[in-house]
Design a protein around this motif. Structure first.
Motif, PDB file in Angstrom:
ATOM      1  N   LEU A  61       0.823  -1.206   0.000  1.00 49.00           N
ATOM      2  CA  LEU A  61       0.000   0.000   0.000  1.00 49.00           C
ATOM      3  C   LEU A  61       0.860   1.261   0.000  1.00 49.00           C
ATOM      4  N   GLN A  62       1.948   1.241   0.735  1.00 57.10           N
ATOM      5  CA  GLN A  62       2.824   2.412   0.751  1.00 57.10           C
ATOM      6  C   GLN A  62       3.469   2.636  -0.615  1.00 57.10           C
ATOM      7  N   ARG A  63       3.811   1.547  -1.284  1.00 59.94           N
ATOM      8  CA  ARG A  63       4.361   1.691  -2.652  1.00 59.94           C
ATOM      9  C   ARG A  63       3.315   2.271  -3.597  1.00 59.94           C
ATOM     10  N   LEU A  64       2.052   1.835  -3.432  1.00 61.40           N
ATOM     11  CA  LEU A  64       0.990   2.378  -4.260  1.00 61.40           C
ATOM     12  C   LEU A  64       0.782   3.866  -3.979  1.00 61.40           C
ATOM     13  N   ARG A  65       0.861   4.242  -2.714  1.00 56.37           N
ATOM     14  CA  ARG A  65       0.679   5.652  -2.372  1.00 56.37           C
ATOM     15  C   ARG A  65       1.755   6.510  -3.028  1.00 56.37           C
ATOM     16  N   ALA A  66       3.002   6.023  -3.058  1.00 59.69           N
ATOM     17  CA  ALA A  66       4.084   6.775  -3.701  1.00 59.69           C
ATOM     18  C   ALA A  66       3.839   6.920  -5.200  1.00 59.69           C
ATOM     19  N   GLN A  67       3.255   5.897  -5.825  1.00 59.27           N
ATOM     20  CA  GLN A  67       2.963   5.966  -7.257  1.00 59.27           C
ATOM     21  C   GLN A  67       1.778   6.869  -7.543  1.00 59.27           C
ATOM     22  N   HIS A  68       0.755   6.776  -6.717  1.00 61.08           N
ATOM     23  CA  HIS A  68      -0.510   7.432  -7.010  1.00 61.08           C
ATOM     24  C   HIS A  68      -0.460   8.935  -6.758  1.00 61.08           C
ATOM     25  N   ARG A  69       0.075   9.330  -5.605  1.00 55.05           N
ATOM     26  CA  ARG A  69       0.265  10.740  -5.208  1.00 55.05           C
ATOM     27  C   ARG A  69      -1.042  11.436  -4.817  1.00 55.05           C
ATOM     28  N   ARG A  70      -2.199  10.856  -5.118  1.00 52.29           N
ATOM     29  CA  ARG A  70      -3.466  11.425  -4.661  1.00 52.29           C
ATOM     30  C   ARG A  70      -4.215  10.402  -3.803  1.00 52.29           C
ATOM     31  N   LEU A  71      -3.448   9.539  -3.160  1.00 50.29           N
ATOM     32  CA  LEU A  71      -4.005   8.463  -2.342  1.00 50.29           C
ATOM     33  C   LEU A  71      -3.679   8.714  -0.878  1.00 50.29           C
ATOM     34  N   ARG A  72      -4.716   8.702  -0.035  1.00 53.02           N
ATOM     35  CA  ARG A  72      -4.519   8.751   1.407  1.00 53.02           C
ATOM     36  C   ARG A  72      -4.960   7.411   1.995  1.00 53.02           C
ATOM     37  N   ILE A  73      -4.164   6.870   2.907  1.00 55.60           N
ATOM     38  CA  ILE A  73      -4.447   5.569   3.509  1.00 55.60           C
ATOM     39  C   ILE A  73      -4.662   5.745   5.004  1.00 55.60           C
ATOM     40  N   VAL A  74      -5.793   5.249   5.489  1.00 57.88           N
ATOM     41  CA  VAL A  74      -6.093   5.274   6.918  1.00 57.88           C
ATOM     42  C   VAL A  74      -6.310   3.842   7.376  1.00 57.88           C
ATOM     43  N   GLN A  75      -5.478   3.389   8.308  1.00 57.25           N
ATOM     44  CA  GLN A  75      -5.592   2.040   8.867  1.00 57.25           C
ATOM     45  C   GLN A  75      -6.368   2.138  10.181  1.00 57.25           C
ATOM     46  N   THR A  76      -7.377   1.302  10.357  1.00 55.56           N
ATOM     47  CA  THR A  76      -8.148   1.317  11.595  1.00 55.56           C
ATOM     48  C   THR A  76      -8.078  -0.058  12.252  1.00 55.56           C
ATOM     49  N   VAL A  77      -8.114  -0.067  13.582  1.00 58.15           N
ATOM     50  CA  VAL A  77      -8.052  -1.299  14.372  1.00 58.15           C
ATOM     51  C   VAL A  77      -9.235  -1.305  15.324  1.00 58.15           C
ATOM     52  N   SER A  78     -10.001  -2.403  15.330  1.00 55.34           N
ATOM     53  CA  SER A  78     -11.255  -2.417  16.095  1.00 55.34           C
ATOM     54  C   SER A  78     -11.205  -3.214  17.389  1.00 55.34           C
ATOM     55  N   ASP A  79     -10.350  -4.243  17.482  1.00 53.29           N
ATOM     56  CA  ASP A  79     -10.452  -5.173  18.613  1.00 53.29           C
ATOM     57  C   ASP A  79      -9.191  -5.255  19.464  1.00 53.29           C
ATOM     58  N   GLU A  80      -8.385  -4.225  19.485  1.00 49.39           N
ATOM     59  CA  GLU A  80      -7.141  -4.258  20.255  1.00 49.39           C
ATOM     60  C   GLU A  80      -7.257  -3.261  21.404  1.00 49.39           C
ATOM     61  N   PRO A  81      -7.346  -3.748  22.661  1.00 51.36           N
ATOM     62  CA  PRO A  81      -7.639  -2.851  23.786  1.00 51.36           C
ATOM     63  C   PRO A  81      -6.686  -1.670  23.906  1.00 51.36           C
ATOM     64  N   GLN A  82      -5.384  -1.885  23.654  1.00 50.02           N
ATOM     65  CA  GLN A  82      -4.423  -0.801  23.830  1.00 50.02           C
ATOM     66  C   GLN A  82      -4.393   0.189  22.673  1.00 50.02           C
ATOM     67  N   GLN A  83      -5.119  -0.127  21.608  1.00 50.17           N
ATOM     68  CA  GLN A  83      -5.132   0.756  20.431  1.00 50.17           C
ATOM     69  C   GLN A  83      -6.018   1.976  20.688  1.00 50.17           C
ATOM     70  N   ARG A  84      -5.506   3.164  20.418  1.00 47.13           N
ATOM     71  CA  ARG A  84      -6.284   4.394  20.530  1.00 47.13           C
ATOM     72  C   ARG A  84      -6.036   5.261  19.303  1.00 47.13           C
ATOM     73  N   PRO A  85      -7.075   5.714  18.595  1.00 47.97           N
ATOM     74  CA  PRO A  85      -8.476   5.362  18.828  1.00 47.97           C
ATOM     75  C   PRO A  85      -8.779   3.954  18.320  1.00 47.97           C
ATOM     76  N   ARG A  86      -9.798   3.331  18.870  1.00 48.82           N
ATOM     77  CA  ARG A  86     -10.169   1.979  18.464  1.00 48.82           C
ATOM     78  C   ARG A  86     -11.522   2.053  17.749  1.00 48.82           C
ATOM     79  N   HIS A  87     -11.504   1.793  16.445  1.00 44.72           N
ATOM     80  CA  HIS A  87     -12.751   1.842  15.697  1.00 44.72           C
ATOM     81  C   HIS A  87     -12.595   1.076  14.387  1.00 44.72           C
ATOM     82  N   ASN A  88     -13.723   0.856  13.710  1.00 46.91           N
ATOM     83  CA  ASN A  88     -13.676   0.177  12.414  1.00 46.91           C
ATOM     84  C   ASN A  88     -13.541   1.210  11.297  1.00 46.91           C
ATOM     85  N   ALA A  89     -13.528   0.708  10.072  1.00 51.47           N
ATOM     86  CA  ALA A  89     -13.216   1.592   8.940  1.00 51.47           C
ATOM     87  C   ALA A  89     -14.236   2.707   8.759  1.00 51.47           C
TER      88      ALA A  89
END
Length: 377
Positions: A293-321
């Motif tokens: 995905l990071q390689r694609l972002r470098a190629q695309h230049r108009r791509l923003r990537i947001v990774q979300t995590v829903s079930d990990e207690p220590q993750q903040r913020p914790r939510h789905n996509a």
């Protein structure tokens, strides 16, 4: 040929409450009367019964849509070729299907229903036979794919790259059905995770499902050099469904695969759209494709990537996509593409509609991962 839609729908309402039993009866009668047909089907028939009912429901509900129904049946017929279906099989299926409905109507079935269904079925068979014959003049029923790489990215996800023995004519966003030599006649759908390439390679993101025959074979018993069978490409989650210059992609788990293919294709579009990709995983360790995905972002230049995590207690913020849209204060003004499990797609679609996104701007493909999917009769 005039199809009596009223009789078809009323007679279907007589048996729909016991549709599961009807499907079991149909296959039992078909295999008893035509035992040579049994070898075309998988050992376990539970999923096959569901597919029959989905296909019947699709036909019954779309009888007025002549063009749409013909397209549906044409796709069905092209996919049937991988099972070895021939024109002479259709009369056997039609007679057993009507006999099963007659039996389960429990005395409420009239001769007129027989006539209505056979008229409709003969139309269905004619459309499918012609579509299969046209397809046979251009493409093989299946492709033999050689596994060229097998990368285990997490304990549950592998990325498999396959080289088909002939050019594979697909579009970015579509999916293929795969068959492993470990489970003959058992096919499962997997999205193609890349756009068409000059080297003709296909990449698949395979999540192992507990008890899943094909996913387990692909995850643990497949190596480079092994062969897989590929059915024809299917699906309509393609980039030209969009009509706006800013797209939002929402993926759950390996639902990332077709959206990644669309991003890859969009790199070469003259008016490259801006894309916000929200990829939801349960745990941080499940983010299996960050490097690509990071390689694609470098190629695309108009791509923003947001990774979300829903079930990990220590993750903040914790939510789905889809939660991340609210968190980042994004209100989709253009087209939204959603791919993931059936439940994920259902919940996400409902949330998007609540946000004010029109239904016709929300693009989904309910296969692989859920109903309704084109299925063989």
């Amino acid at each position: 040929m005039t199809i009596d839609i009223g009789l078809i729908r009323y007679s279907w309402s007589l048996v729909e409450p016991v549709a599961g039993k009807l499907a079991m009866h149909f296959y039992g009668r078909l295999f008893a009367n035509y035992p040579h047909i049994r070898e075309m089907f998988p050992p376990a028939m539970d999923m096959q019964r569901d597919r029959l009912l989905q296909a019947l429901t699709q036909v019954v509900l779309n009888l007025e849509d002549g063009e749409g129904l013909s397209d549906y049946l044409g796709t069905l017929a092209r996919d049937h070729r991988k099972y070895g279906v021939r024109p002479e099989h259709y009369p056997a299926v039609g007679s057993c299907l009507v006999a099963a409905m007659r039996y389960h109507a429990q005395g409420a079935w009239l001769p007129a229903y027989d006539d209505a269904w056979m008229t409709a079925y003969n139309f269905i068979a004619e459309v499918m036979i012609q579509a299969a014959e046209q397809d046979a003049a251009q493409t093989p029923p299946t492709w033999v794919g050689t596994v060229v790489s097998h990368e285990v990215r997490t304990p549950e996800v592998a990325v498999i790259t396959v080289a088909p023995d002939q050019p594979y004519p697909f579009r970015a966003g579509q999916y293929a059905t795969l068959q492993s030599a470990h489970w003959p006649r058992v096919w499962r759908s997997y999205s193609i995770a890349n756009a068409p390439r000059e080297d003709n390679l296909l990449s698949f993101h395979v999540r192992m499902v507990s008890g899943g025959w094909v996913s387990t074979a692909l995850m643990h018993h497949t190596r480079p050099g092994d062969s897989l069978l590929l059915g024809p490409p299917r699906g309509s989650l393609v980039l030209d469904r969009a009509s706006s210059s800013h797209l939002v992609f929402i993926a759950g788990g390996t639902g990332l695969a077709p959206l990644k293919a669309l991003i890859e294709e969009s790199v070469w579009v003259p008016d490259r759209p801006a894309i916000d990709l929200f990829h939801g995983v349960r745990r941080s360790a499940d983010a299996y494709d960050n490097g690509d995905l990071q390689r694609l972002r470098a190629q695309h230049r108009r791509l923003r990537i947001v990774q979300t995590v829903s079930d990990e207690p220590q993750q903040r913020p914790r939510h789905n996509a889809v939660d991340a849209l609210d968190y980042h204060r994004i209100i989709p003004r253009g087209d939204v593409f959603v791919c993931g499990s059936t439940e994920m797609v259902r919940v996400t679609t409902a949330r998007l509609v609540a946000m004010g996104v029109p239904y016709d701007r929300i693009h989904t493909e309910f296969a692989p991962g859920g109903a309704p999917t084109l299925a063989r009769l």
